[in-house]
Design an enzyme around this catalytic site. Structure first.
Site, PDB file in Angstrom:
ATOM      1  N   ASN A 199       0.869  -1.177   0.000  1.00 31.25           N
ATOM      2  CA  ASN A 199       0.000   0.000   0.000  1.00 31.25           C
ATOM      3  C   ASN A 199       0.908   1.229   0.000  1.00 31.25           C
ATOM      4  O   ASN A 199       1.534   1.530   1.007  1.00 31.25           O
ATOM      5  CB  ASN A 199      -0.893  -0.024   1.249  1.00 31.25           C
ATOM      6  CG  ASN A 199      -1.728   1.232   1.392  1.00 31.25           C
ATOM      7  OD1 ASN A 199      -1.804   2.057   0.484  1.00 31.25           O
ATOM      8  ND2 ASN A 199      -2.370   1.375   2.547  1.00 31.25           N
ATOM      9  N   LYS A 259       0.027   4.219  -0.181  1.00 32.89           N
ATOM     10  CA  LYS A 259      -0.631   5.374   0.463  1.00 32.89           C
ATOM     11  C   LYS A 259      -0.461   6.620  -0.432  1.00 32.89           C
ATOM     12  O   LYS A 259      -0.485   6.480  -1.651  1.00 32.89           O
ATOM     13  CB  LYS A 259      -0.097   5.560   1.891  1.00 32.89           C
ATOM     14  CG  LYS A 259      -0.197   4.243   2.697  1.00 32.89           C
ATOM     15  CD  LYS A 259       0.040   4.379   4.166  1.00 32.89           C
ATOM     16  CE  LYS A 259      -0.115   3.014   4.833  1.00 32.89           C
ATOM     17  NZ  LYS A 259      -0.016   3.057   6.288  1.00 32.89           N
ATOM     18  N   HIS A 314      -9.330   1.020   5.410  1.00 33.68           N
ATOM     19  CA  HIS A 314      -8.028   1.199   6.069  1.00 33.68           C
ATOM     20  C   HIS A 314      -8.227   2.145   7.256  1.00 33.68           C
ATOM     21  O   HIS A 314      -9.021   3.079   7.187  1.00 33.68           O
ATOM     22  CB  HIS A 314      -7.012   1.766   5.072  1.00 33.68           C
ATOM     23  CG  HIS A 314      -5.608   1.740   5.604  1.00 33.68           C
ATOM     24  ND1 HIS A 314      -5.156   2.656   6.532  1.00 33.68           N
ATOM     25  CD2 HIS A 314      -4.572   0.910   5.360  1.00 33.68           C
ATOM     26  CE1 HIS A 314      -3.904   2.375   6.830  1.00 33.68           C
ATOM     27  NE2 HIS A 314      -3.520   1.323   6.138  1.00 33.68           N
ATOM     28  N   GLU A 357      -6.580   4.546   8.234  1.00 38.03           N
ATOM     29  CA  GLU A 357      -6.365   5.962   7.906  1.00 38.03           C
ATOM     30  C   GLU A 357      -7.621   6.554   7.259  1.00 38.03           C
ATOM     31  O   GLU A 357      -7.917   7.738   7.439  1.00 38.03           O
ATOM     32  CB  GLU A 357      -5.125   6.096   7.010  1.00 38.03           C
ATOM     33  CG  GLU A 357      -3.850   5.864   7.824  1.00 38.03           C
ATOM     34  CD  GLU A 357      -2.679   5.296   7.055  1.00 38.03           C
ATOM     35  OE1 GLU A 357      -2.708   5.301   5.809  1.00 38.03           O
ATOM     36  OE2 GLU A 357      -1.728   4.806   7.712  1.00 38.03           O
ATOM     37  N   GLU A 385      -4.855  -5.020  10.828  1.00 36.64           N
ATOM     38  CA  GLU A 385      -3.827  -3.996  11.010  1.00 36.64           C
ATOM     39  C   GLU A 385      -4.059  -3.264  12.333  1.00 36.64           C
ATOM     40  O   GLU A 385      -4.907  -2.361  12.400  1.00 36.64           O
ATOM     41  CB  GLU A 385      -3.888  -2.977   9.874  1.00 36.64           C
ATOM     42  CG  GLU A 385      -3.599  -3.552   8.517  1.00 36.64           C
ATOM     43  CD  GLU A 385      -3.035  -2.491   7.579  1.00 36.64           C
ATOM     44  OE1 GLU A 385      -2.082  -2.805   6.870  1.00 36.64           O
ATOM     45  OE2 GLU A 385      -3.527  -1.349   7.593  1.00 36.64           O
ATOM     46  N   GLY A 394       3.232   2.095  10.777  1.00 33.82           N
ATOM     47  CA  GLY A 394       4.228   3.146  10.612  1.00 33.82           C
ATOM     48  C   GLY A 394       5.010   3.475  11.865  1.00 33.82           C
ATOM     49  O   GLY A 394       5.692   4.495  11.931  1.00 33.82           O
ATOM     50  N   SER A 445       4.005  -2.327  10.248  1.00 37.52           N
ATOM     51  CA  SER A 445       5.458  -2.400  10.451  1.00 37.52           C
ATOM     52  C   SER A 445       6.059  -3.740  10.029  1.00 37.52           C
ATOM     53  O   SER A 445       7.003  -4.233  10.663  1.00 37.52           O
ATOM     54  CB  SER A 445       5.823  -2.076  11.902  1.00 37.52           C
ATOM     55  OG  SER A 445       5.487  -0.718  12.191  1.00 37.52           O
TER      56      SER A 445
HETATM   57  O1  G3H Z   1      -1.587  -0.560   4.663  1.00 41.95           O
HETATM   58  C1  G3H Z   1      -0.505  -0.722   5.240  1.00 41.95           C
HETATM   59  C2  G3H Z   1      -0.379  -0.502   6.644  1.00 41.95           C
HETATM   60  O2  G3H Z   1      -1.006   0.657   7.069  1.00 41.95           O
HETATM   61  C3  G3H Z   1       0.971  -0.756   7.233  1.00 41.95           C
HETATM   62  O3  G3H Z   1       1.821   0.334   7.091  1.00 41.95           O
HETATM   63  P1  G3H Z   1       3.371   0.190   7.558  1.00 41.95           P
HETATM   64  O4  G3H Z   1       3.868  -1.082   6.930  1.00 41.95           O
HETATM   65  O5  G3H Z   1       4.043   1.403   7.035  1.00 41.95           O
HETATM   66  O6  G3H Z   1       3.343   0.083   9.044  1.00 41.95           O
END
Ligand code: G3H
Length: 247
Positions: A10, A12, A93, A95, A163, A169, A207
């Site tokens: 992803n 983002k 998600h 977010e 998640e 993150g 993460s």
């Molecule tokens: O969609 C992916 C997740 O929000 C994980 O993000 P991350 O791997 O940067 O922690």
């Protein structure tokens, strides 16, 4: 049949056309992965990435509207994602839930739209740190699954991503026991509700890095990962794809 293994990235709100060089590097690093590979870039890159991947990587959107078309400035429909080359769409998600106030009911309506258009819905669930500290994790995940997944979900058109919000993150991950507990609950609930719920792919996200991927993929009912930051560079995402291939 065992669930398919899926390494999903992803991106983002990251990346411009120049970032597609990472796709070339990923294809060179992983010419014949032993798992499905999906990259969900910003919508502006879906068409170009699809052409660049020439069928070797699946491409997905990061959200879609519940309606097929209409006066919804700034939104994108499932059919438009499909038209641009997407086969999947991430929905719900954390977010989106936090930044745009998306509810389980809205996520469910979006998933119905995705299924109707022929997209695979990657539906996300996960607890905040406060919810985990309050001992609410399992009830919350069960409630998000019940509210966010539409009746028409099958193993072919739906993937679930667990998640934990506090792991996204942050460089922090749950213990293997904590991931196993949630994934076992998800498998139980999906198997009870859907005829092929035992075959739905369950991803862990939060993460995931090259250094912890193999351990995470060894956990029961973890069929892959939804990777954020580490999906942006082939030098990180390639080893994660390799770890899943070997799992
Ligand atoms: O969609 C992916 C997740 O929000 C994980 O993000 P991350 O791997 O940067 O922690």
């Amino acid at each position: 049949m065992a669930p398919r293994k899926l390494a999903a990235g992803n991106w983002k709100m990251n990346g411009t056309l120049a970032a597609l060089a990472e796709i070339d590097r990923l294809l060179a690093d992983q010419p014949a992965p032993g798992c499905d590979v999906l990259v969900c870039p910003p919508a502006t890159l879906i068409h170009a990435l699809t052409a660049r991947a020439s069928g070797r990587i699946d491409v997905g959107g990061q959200d879609c509207h519940a309606n097929a078309s209409g006066a919804h400035t700034g939104d994108i429909s499932a059919a438009q994602l499909l038209d641009a080359g997407a086969s999947h769409v991430i929905l719900g998600h954390s977010e989106r839930r936090a930044d745009h106030g998306e509810t389980d009911a809205q996520v469910r309506a979006k998933a119905e739209a995705a299924h109707k258009a022929g997209l695979v819905a990657v539906i996300c669930v996960g607890e905040t740190e406060a919810q985990r500290d309050a001992g609410q994790t399992l009830n919350l995940i069960a409630s998000q699954l019940a509210g966010s997944i539409p009746e028409g979900a099958t193993a072919a058109n739906t993937v679930i991503a667990y998640e934990p919000v506090w792991a996204i993150g942050t460089g922090r991950t749950p213990t293997t026991d904590q991931i196993a507990e949630v994934h076992a609950l998800m498998r139980d609930r999906l198997s009870a509700r859907f005829a092929d719920g035992a075959e739905m792919a369950l991803l862990y996200g939060g993460s995931v890095k090259p250094g912890n991927a193999a351990e995470i993929f060894s956990i029961a009912h973890v069929n892959g990962a939804l990777v954020g930051g580490a999906s942006l560079k082939a030098s990180d995402f390639g080893p994660i794809v390799a770890a899943l291939s070997a799992a």
